[in-house]
Scaffold this motif. Structure first.
Motif, PDB file in Angstrom:
ATOM      1  N   GLU A 183     -11.234  -3.673 -19.963  1.00 54.13           N
ATOM      2  CA  GLU A 183      -9.855  -3.285 -20.288  1.00 54.13           C
ATOM      3  C   GLU A 183      -9.357  -2.142 -19.403  1.00 54.13           C
ATOM      4  OE1 GLU A 183      -8.852   0.190 -21.837  1.00 54.13           O
ATOM      5  OE2 GLU A 183      -9.446  -0.375 -23.873  1.00 54.13           O
ATOM      6  N   THR A 184      -8.051  -2.111 -19.208  1.00 51.72           N
ATOM      7  CA  THR A 184      -7.372  -0.949 -18.639  1.00 51.72           C
ATOM      8  C   THR A 184      -6.010  -0.885 -19.323  1.00 51.72           C
ATOM      9  OG1 THR A 184      -8.435  -1.414 -16.519  1.00 51.72           O
ATOM     10  CG2 THR A 184      -6.740   0.276 -16.530  1.00 51.72           C
ATOM     11  N   ALA A 185      -5.942  -0.125 -20.402  1.00 54.96           N
ATOM     12  CA  ALA A 185      -4.760  -0.166 -21.255  1.00 54.96           C
ATOM     13  C   ALA A 185      -3.609   0.685 -20.729  1.00 54.96           C
ATOM     14  CB  ALA A 185      -5.126   0.275 -22.662  1.00 54.96           C
ATOM     15  N   PHE A 186      -3.926   1.725 -19.952  1.00 55.16           N
ATOM     16  CA  PHE A 186      -2.891   2.682 -19.540  1.00 55.16           C
ATOM     17  C   PHE A 186      -2.978   2.976 -18.057  1.00 55.16           C
ATOM     18  CE2 PHE A 186      -3.746   3.666 -24.044  1.00 55.16           C
ATOM     19  CZ  PHE A 186      -2.469   3.535 -24.562  1.00 55.16           C
ATOM     20  N   SER A 187      -1.842   3.342 -17.468  1.00 56.57           N
ATOM     21  CA  SER A 187      -1.813   3.762 -16.068  1.00 56.57           C
ATOM     22  C   SER A 187      -2.367   5.172 -15.945  1.00 56.57           C
ATOM     23  CB  SER A 187      -0.375   3.724 -15.545  1.00 56.57           C
ATOM     24  OG  SER A 187       0.408   4.714 -16.211  1.00 56.57           O
ATOM     25  N   ASP A 188      -2.573   5.617 -14.709  1.00 54.85           N
ATOM     26  CA  ASP A 188      -3.096   6.968 -14.493  1.00 54.85           C
ATOM     27  C   ASP A 188      -2.127   8.041 -14.974  1.00 54.85           C
ATOM     28  OD1 ASP A 188      -5.657   6.541 -13.524  1.00 54.85           O
ATOM     29  OD2 ASP A 188      -4.967   6.279 -11.455  1.00 54.85           O
ATOM     30  N   ALA A 196      -7.020  10.099 -25.512  1.00 48.10           N
ATOM     31  CA  ALA A 196      -6.793  10.292 -26.940  1.00 48.10           C
ATOM     32  C   ALA A 196      -7.025   9.007 -27.725  1.00 48.10           C
ATOM     33  CB  ALA A 196      -5.384  10.806 -27.182  1.00 48.10           C
ATOM     34  N   ALA A 197      -6.610   7.877 -27.157  1.00 42.22           N
ATOM     35  CA  ALA A 197      -6.730   6.586 -27.835  1.00 42.22           C
ATOM     36  C   ALA A 197      -8.056   5.895 -27.550  1.00 42.22           C
ATOM     37  CB  ALA A 197      -5.578   5.673 -27.405  1.00 42.22           C
ATOM     38  N   ARG A 198      -8.884   6.524 -26.728  1.00 44.80           N
ATOM     39  CA  ARG A 198     -10.175   5.962 -26.321  1.00 44.80           C
ATOM     40  C   ARG A 198     -10.013   4.586 -25.677  1.00 44.80           C
ATOM     41  NH1 ARG A 198     -15.120   8.091 -30.170  1.00 44.80           N
ATOM     42  NH2 ARG A 198     -14.878  10.274 -29.576  1.00 44.80           N
ATOM     43  N   HIS A 199      -9.144   4.569 -24.676  1.00 46.74           N
ATOM     44  CA  HIS A 199      -8.981   3.426 -23.789  1.00 46.74           C
ATOM     45  C   HIS A 199      -9.345   3.871 -22.379  1.00 46.74           C
ATOM     46  CE1 HIS A 199      -7.155   0.209 -26.190  1.00 46.74           C
ATOM     47  NE2 HIS A 199      -6.458   1.128 -26.842  1.00 46.74           N
ATOM     48  N   LEU A 200      -9.168   2.968 -21.421  1.00 49.18           N
ATOM     49  CA  LEU A 200      -9.428   3.264 -20.025  1.00 49.18           C
ATOM     50  C   LEU A 200      -8.124   3.289 -19.230  1.00 49.18           C
ATOM     51  CD1 LEU A 200     -12.564   0.992 -19.475  1.00 49.18           C
ATOM     52  CD2 LEU A 200     -12.540   3.495 -19.443  1.00 49.18           C
ATOM     53  N   SER A 201      -8.112   4.147 -18.214  1.00 46.08           N
ATOM     54  CA  SER A 201      -7.048   4.178 -17.214  1.00 46.08           C
ATOM     55  C   SER A 201      -7.690   3.840 -15.867  1.00 46.08           C
ATOM     56  CB  SER A 201      -6.394   5.560 -17.183  1.00 46.08           C
ATOM     57  OG  SER A 201      -7.351   6.553 -16.839  1.00 46.08           O
ATOM     58  N   PRO A 202      -6.885   3.579 -14.813  1.00 44.10           N
ATOM     59  CA  PRO A 202      -7.469   3.121 -13.546  1.00 44.10           C
ATOM     60  C   PRO A 202      -8.546   4.028 -12.965  1.00 44.10           C
ATOM     61  CG  PRO A 202      -5.140   2.645 -13.562  1.00 44.10           C
ATOM     62  CD  PRO A 202      -5.407   3.434 -14.807  1.00 44.10           C
ATOM     63  N   GLY A 203      -8.335   5.341 -12.980  1.00 40.85           N
ATOM     64  CA  GLY A 203      -9.357   6.234 -12.460  1.00 40.85           C
ATOM     65  C   GLY A 203     -10.652   6.156 -13.247  1.00 40.85           C
ATOM     66  N   MET A 204     -10.525   6.025 -14.559  1.00 41.83           N
ATOM     67  CA  MET A 204     -11.707   5.898 -15.406  1.00 41.83           C
ATOM     68  C   MET A 204     -12.416   4.568 -15.169  1.00 41.83           C
ATOM     69  SD  MET A 204      -9.860   7.392 -18.824  1.00 41.83           S
ATOM     70  CE  MET A 204     -11.249   7.252 -19.952  1.00 41.83           C
ATOM     71  N   VAL A 205     -11.649   3.503 -14.957  1.00 40.89           N
ATOM     72  CA  VAL A 205     -12.244   2.206 -14.661  1.00 40.89           C
ATOM     73  C   VAL A 205     -13.022   2.264 -13.350  1.00 40.89           C
ATOM     74  CG1 VAL A 205     -11.719  -0.173 -13.988  1.00 40.89           C
ATOM     75  CG2 VAL A 205     -10.644   0.812 -16.001  1.00 40.89           C
ATOM     76  N   ALA A 206     -12.451   2.914 -12.348  1.00 37.97           N
ATOM     77  CA  ALA A 206     -13.156   3.033 -11.071  1.00 37.97           C
ATOM     78  C   ALA A 206     -14.482   3.758 -11.243  1.00 37.97           C
ATOM     79  CB  ALA A 206     -12.271   3.756 -10.052  1.00 37.97           C
ATOM     80  N   ALA A 207     -14.475   4.844 -12.020  1.00 38.86           N
ATOM     81  CA  ALA A 207     -15.723   5.573 -12.280  1.00 38.86           C
ATOM     82  C   ALA A 207     -16.716   4.690 -13.022  1.00 38.86           C
ATOM     83  CB  ALA A 207     -15.416   6.836 -13.081  1.00 38.86           C
TER      84      ALA A 207
END
Length: 255
Positions: A183-188, A196-207
């Motif tokens: 998943e990638t629910a939110f943009s950077d 806060a919502a415990r989702h992933l953003s693009p930078g977190m997905v890359a990591a």
């Protein structure tokens, strides 16, 4: 094994925005969002098992409607598999005679239309030649990911999760991983909201992807409607070792 994407959007709004649901072969659902509504009645009646990652509405909304639609057409109950915390939420807040009838007691408890089956992280559920295993995930409510394996290859679906070392370790323990749906629910720009919502953003997905030791095909799901181009551009700009593409409604993955 064949996985058809019935829905992979983080919201609704238009013909391509169906919330998360995957049809494995023709008898297993992985999550049960609005995309299930596009199946024909006979296709719904063929579903024997539903595996739920967590209790949020976009992943469970079609369960009550499926059971209501095809319960009388089937000779055996539909089995919903989930961790005990999720099943308790379904019993208390959905199948409670207030939001929806308790189909675990209809027509009676000896011959119900619905069965709720608890599962445990790391313990295999074997369905013929296929094995489905819940993996650890980290979300705002109790949640799991799933590994699907038919003996010829494996697919991991993250469900909703934030960065999770435990999930990364479980993925790295897969001996024959062909596909990873993450998943990638939110943009950077919404990184704080993702945390806060415990989702992933693009930078977190890359990591996250940089910690994966194998080389599966990576498919991005759960992007909010209207944000796909931005999110995928940000994932590409982050320069993860593994290339990722956006999952599409109607896409079929075979492994």
């Amino acid at each position: 094994m064949k996985l058809k994407v019935l829905g992979c959007s983080g919201g609704i709004g238009g013909p391509e925005a169906r919330t998360t649901a995957f049809l494995a072969d023709n008898d297993i659902l992985i999550d049960c969002g609005t995309g299930v509504g596009d199946l024909a009645l006979e296709e719904l009646a063929a579903i024997d098992h539903i595996f739920i990652t967590h209790s949020h509405m976009d992943h469970i909304v079609a369960i009550p409607l499926i059971v209501d639609a095809v319960g009388e057409m089937r000779g055996v109950p539909i089995t919903v598999h989930a961790i005990p915390e999720v099943l308790r939420i379904l019993r208390a807040h959905i199948f409670n005679w207030l939001i929806w009838p308790d189909f675990t007691a209809i027509p009676d408890r000896r011959r119900p239309f619905l069965r709720l089956q608890p599962i445990k992280v790391g313990e295999d559920v074997r369905l013929g030649t296929r094995t489905i295993t819940p993996l650890p995930a980290l979300h705002s409510v109790p949640a799991v990911a799933y590994r699907l394996d038919d003996g010829n290859g494996q697919l991991v679906y993250s469900g909703d999760t934030t960065y999770s070392p435990e999930l990364i370790a479980a993925i790295n323990a897969c001996p024959d991983l062909r596909h990873l749906i993450i998943e990638t629910a939110f943009s950077d720009e919404q990184h704080g909201l993702a945390l806060a919502a415990r989702h992933l953003s693009p930078g977190m997905v890359a990591a996250f992807l940089n910690e994966i030791r194998s080389a599966p095909e990576v498919h991005i799901s759960h992007i909010k409607p209207g944000q796909a181009e931005r999110v995928m551009a940000q994932i590409a700009a982050a320069g993860a070792r593994l290339h990722a593409t956006a999952l599409r409604q109607g896409q079929i993955i075979e492994f």
